[in-house]
Design a protein around this motif. Structure first.
Motif, PDB file in Angstrom:
ATOM      1  N   GLU A 182     -16.845 -26.257 -18.538  1.00 33.05           N
ATOM      2  CA  GLU A 182     -17.240 -24.960 -17.965  1.00 33.05           C
ATOM      3  C   GLU A 182     -17.485 -25.072 -16.469  1.00 33.05           C
ATOM      4  O   GLU A 182     -17.125 -24.175 -15.694  1.00 33.05           O
ATOM      5  N   LYS A 183     -18.096 -26.214 -16.067  1.00 35.05           N
ATOM      6  CA  LYS A 183     -18.358 -26.423 -14.647  1.00 35.05           C
ATOM      7  C   LYS A 183     -17.054 -26.556 -13.864  1.00 35.05           C
ATOM      8  O   LYS A 183     -16.894 -25.972 -12.773  1.00 35.05           O
ATOM      9  N   GLU A 184     -16.101 -27.318 -14.416  1.00 43.22           N
ATOM     10  CA  GLU A 184     -14.809 -27.493 -13.749  1.00 43.22           C
ATOM     11  C   GLU A 184     -14.049 -26.180 -13.694  1.00 43.22           C
ATOM     12  O   GLU A 184     -13.384 -25.874 -12.694  1.00 43.22           O
ATOM     13  N   LEU A 185     -14.157 -25.365 -14.755  1.00 43.36           N
ATOM     14  CA  LEU A 185     -13.481 -24.055 -14.770  1.00 43.36           C
ATOM     15  C   LEU A 185     -14.039 -23.141 -13.689  1.00 43.36           C
ATOM     16  O   LEU A 185     -13.287 -22.455 -12.974  1.00 43.36           O
ATOM     17  N   ALA A 186     -15.360 -23.141 -13.539  1.00 38.85           N
ATOM     18  CA  ALA A 186     -15.982 -22.308 -12.505  1.00 38.85           C
ATOM     19  C   ALA A 186     -15.528 -22.745 -11.113  1.00 38.85           C
ATOM     20  O   ALA A 186     -15.253 -21.908 -10.237  1.00 38.85           O
ATOM     21  N   ARG A 192      -4.446 -25.268 -14.056  1.00 38.79           N
ATOM     22  CA  ARG A 192      -5.628 -25.972 -14.560  1.00 38.79           C
ATOM     23  C   ARG A 192      -6.612 -24.997 -15.201  1.00 38.79           C
ATOM     24  O   ARG A 192      -7.249 -25.334 -16.210  1.00 38.79           O
ATOM     25  N   ARG A 193      -6.729 -23.787 -14.631  1.00 32.11           N
ATOM     26  CA  ARG A 193      -7.626 -22.775 -15.220  1.00 32.11           C
ATOM     27  C   ARG A 193      -7.188 -22.424 -16.637  1.00 32.11           C
ATOM     28  O   ARG A 193      -8.011 -22.387 -17.570  1.00 32.11           O
ATOM     29  N   ILE A 194      -5.884 -22.238 -16.835  1.00 29.80           N
ATOM     30  CA  ILE A 194      -5.363 -21.907 -18.162  1.00 29.80           C
ATOM     31  C   ILE A 194      -5.620 -23.057 -19.135  1.00 29.80           C
ATOM     32  O   ILE A 194      -6.013 -22.846 -20.289  1.00 29.80           O
ATOM     33  N   GLU A 195      -5.404 -24.303 -18.649  1.00 26.93           N
ATOM     34  CA  GLU A 195      -5.627 -25.481 -19.502  1.00 26.93           C
ATOM     35  C   GLU A 195      -7.086 -25.595 -19.916  1.00 26.93           C
ATOM     36  O   GLU A 195      -7.405 -25.858 -21.079  1.00 26.93           O
ATOM     37  N   LEU A 196      -8.013 -25.378 -18.951  1.00 24.11           N
ATOM     38  CA  LEU A 196      -9.446 -25.480 -19.252  1.00 24.11           C
ATOM     39  C   LEU A 196      -9.890 -24.390 -20.215  1.00 24.11           C
ATOM     40  O   LEU A 196     -10.699 -24.641 -21.121  1.00 24.11           O
ATOM     41  N   ARG A 204      -0.974 -25.047  -4.015  1.00 23.34           N
ATOM     42  CA  ARG A 204      -2.361 -25.290  -4.443  1.00 23.34           C
ATOM     43  C   ARG A 204      -2.848 -24.199  -5.385  1.00 23.34           C
ATOM     44  O   ARG A 204      -3.531 -24.464  -6.385  1.00 23.34           O
ATOM     45  N   MET A 205      -2.458 -22.944  -5.123  1.00 19.31           N
ATOM     46  CA  MET A 205      -2.860 -21.837  -5.994  1.00 19.31           C
ATOM     47  C   MET A 205      -2.240 -21.979  -7.385  1.00 19.31           C
ATOM     48  O   MET A 205      -2.912 -21.742  -8.389  1.00 19.31           O
ATOM     49  N   ASP A 219     -12.351 -21.933  -6.161  1.00 19.63           N
ATOM     50  CA  ASP A 219     -11.388 -22.402  -5.169  1.00 19.63           C
ATOM     51  C   ASP A 219     -10.182 -21.480  -5.092  1.00 19.63           C
ATOM     52  O   ASP A 219      -9.621 -21.244  -4.001  1.00 19.63           O
ATOM     53  N   HIS A 220      -9.755 -20.960  -6.257  1.00 17.05           N
ATOM     54  CA  HIS A 220      -8.627 -20.020  -6.279  1.00 17.05           C
ATOM     55  C   HIS A 220      -8.968 -18.753  -5.500  1.00 17.05           C
ATOM     56  O   HIS A 220      -8.141 -18.232  -4.731  1.00 17.05           O
TER      57      HIS A 220
END
Length: 558
Positions: A401-405, A437-441, A430-431, A410-411
């Motif tokens: 959850e922290k990595e997703l936030a 990564r957001r979809i994966e998380l 980068r976007m 950053d996006h």
């Protein structure tokens, strides 16, 4: 920007004309080819001294497994026959790699297509047959000269000599003095009435190395008379070499060699009197004791000729040596290792009656493997372990959850930068990375739900006992006997039989299969009561790993 192709290299050698350096040569050639084509080599796979007629090779199997991860685009090899010489196997490799969009390219043939698979596969298959015929012809010529045509018989050692040109003369052998004395002893002991088991036991107790360098077994001596295997059946000991008695073919499904008895007219029989170890009188005495070869009654189906499996066959283990316990008489079990290899290997000569063993184990399954005290300990330990796992799961979820936030934040910053005038081309990659990564998380979080609280059904022990009693009753009735037998065997991991001092009797350590016990106690594969939700089989299986304290092996003293 053009994408750089990723390649892996595969190399193999197998025949006597090649050596370890052949692998290095193939890899170097493939690397040079890749460099000329501008291809990155990311991995190298190889198989040393492995036949191309089978896919049972660690290197090619790992390559095919890694292809599923899509970590490379091309398989490079020196030639198509390095991957396989078998027509069906090379077609299978090609289809599997094509399905994953992986190309095959070789230095000899270039990019491989269906045409190469058909033509080269056929040519390679023909090469294998031709090689087999030439090898067989060469070995036959060696056998006709009385030389060794493969394999090493106990009682002899190979002799290495060279001709005038410095080439090795193959197939020479001599009688080994020490081993030949053991062979004579075996024949003499057998002819005077000792059984192969007793002879093997004596040799092991004296520390005499066997043909493989390990202990002797009864089967090493008696072998198979029809196939000419075993010390007592080897006619080389009377100066008569028989070659081509057996032929070997590979099972296309397993890749393993299977032996077949050839017709007697195809055998190559050669007299080699200089290799004789056993005199004719001793040989005849041993053969006389073996008696006439029994002919199998092929009219009886094989499933009716097998010894019937007892209730706990295959589950019994010797507590001294770890070997199996098997029937030593019509009514009793004993350690197989102790009887086949002697007391020098295992000293457990204690026996137990089949009826007594089955009575004690069935009683334990009914009354002791699910008693209330053991169940209470299990519940406590299981709850503690599940709470620990739940704590770990919560910590892992918090990290995701922290990595997703952070990824979302950053996006958003990159979007603000574009609005502020930063060219989109500079931040596009980068976007895209952050969005992927957001979809994966989010997917990982959806699959890692917090475990629900655990609750053991209070009547689980009663349900278990009732079902075991029912299964034991079914053993008495032909209609339900087979099903009940398999169900009862499924409740047991193993039965360890350990001799006890000073009386030498056996203690029985019964180890229950925890997952099977719980599923039976819960009333089936899925049952409400273990938790607030329906409990799946996968969760039951997890108990084998995390909770065993309440189900320590039950021990009986006989």
């Amino acid at each position: 920007m053009t994408k750089v192709l990723r390649a892996v290299i595969y190399a193999r050698f197998s025949t006597d004309m090649q050596r370890d350096a052949s692998i290095a040569d193939q890899i170097r050639s493939c690397r040079e080819h890749a460099a000329r084509q501008g291809i990155d080599v990311v991995e190298v796979y190889s198989d040393k001294a492995a036949s191309g007629a089978s896919l049972m090779r660690s290197g090619i199997q790992k390559l095919l497994h890694d292809a599923q991860e899509k970590t490379f685009d091309i398989v490079l090899s020196e030639a198509l026959d390095r991957l396989s010489r078998n027509q069906a196997d090379i077609a299978s490799i090609y289809q599997k790699l094509q399905f994953r969009n992986v190309m095959i390219e070789t230095i000899s043939e270039g990019t491989i297509s269906e045409m190469h698979i058909g033509l080269k596969g056929t040519m390679n298959s023909m090469f294998l047959k031709d090689l087999a015929l030439k090898t067989h012809r060469g070995l036959k010529g060696r056998a006709l000269q009385g030389k060794s045509a493969g394999g090493k018989a106990y009682g002899y050692h190979n002799v290495l000599r060279y001709d005038a040109a410095g080439e090795p003369i193959r197939g020479e052998r001599k009688v080994d003095p020490a081993e030949s004395d053991v062979v004579r002893r075996i024949f003499a002991d057998y002819a005077t009435g000792l059984s192969p088991k007793k002879i093997a036991e004596a040799l092991n107790s004296e520390g005499v190395p066997g043909p493989s360098g390990r202990g002797w077994g009864a089967s090493t001596l008696h072998g198979n008379r029809e196939r000419g295997t075993g010390i007592l059946n080897n006619e080389l000991y009377i100066g008569r070499q028989i070659w081509n008695r057996l032929s070997y073919v590979k099972d296309p499904e397993t890749g393993k060699r299977v032996s077949r008895l050839n017709p007697q007219e195809e055998w190559v029989v050669t007299d080699v009197p200089e290799l004789r170890i056993i005199d004719q009188e001793l040989w005849d005495a041993a053969r006389s004791r073996q008696g006439a070869m029994r002919v199998k009654d092929t009219s009886i189906p094989i499933w009716d000729r097998r010894r019937p499996m007892t209730l706990f066959s295959g589950l019994m283990t010797c507590g001294t040596c770890g070997g199996g316990f098997s029937k030593i008489s019509q009514t009793s079990f004993g350690c197989s290792t102790a009887r086949n290899k002697g007391k020098a290997v295992c000293g457990n000569m204690a026996t137990i009656a089949q009826a007594e063993l089955e009575r004690l184990v069935l009683d334990a399954l009914q009354t002791q493997l699910m008693d209330q005290k053991a169940l209470a300990v299990f519940c406590e330990e299981y709850a503690r372990e599940r709470n620990r796992l739940q704590s770990q799961a919560c910590a892992a979820r918090a990290s995701l959850e922290k990595e997703l936030a952070t990824a979302k934040r950053d996006h958003a910053k990159l979007i603000d930068a574009i609005i502020a005038g930063v060219p989109a081309e500079q931040v596009k990659d980068r976007m895209l990375t952050l969005d992927a990564r957001r979809i994966e998380l989010e997917g990982l979080l959806a699959r890692t739900a917090t475990p629900s609280p655990v609750r053991i059904h209070p009547r689980m022990a009663e349900t278990y006992r009732a079902k075991v009693v029912t299964m034991i009753d079914k053993l008495k009735h032909p209609d339900g006997m087979l099903e009940a037998k398999e169900a009862l065997r499924g409740l047991i991991d193993r039965i360890v039989l350990q001799p006890t001092a000073p009386d030498g009797r056996l203690a029985i350590h019964l180890e229950g299969a925890l997952a099977a016990l719980l599923m039976l106690g819960l009333g089936g594969a899925r049952q409400r009561g273990l938790s607030g939700e329906s409990q799946a089989v996968e969760d039951i299986e997890e108990l084998v790993l995390v909770a065993g304290v309440g189900f320590e092996p039950t021990t009986f003293r006989l």
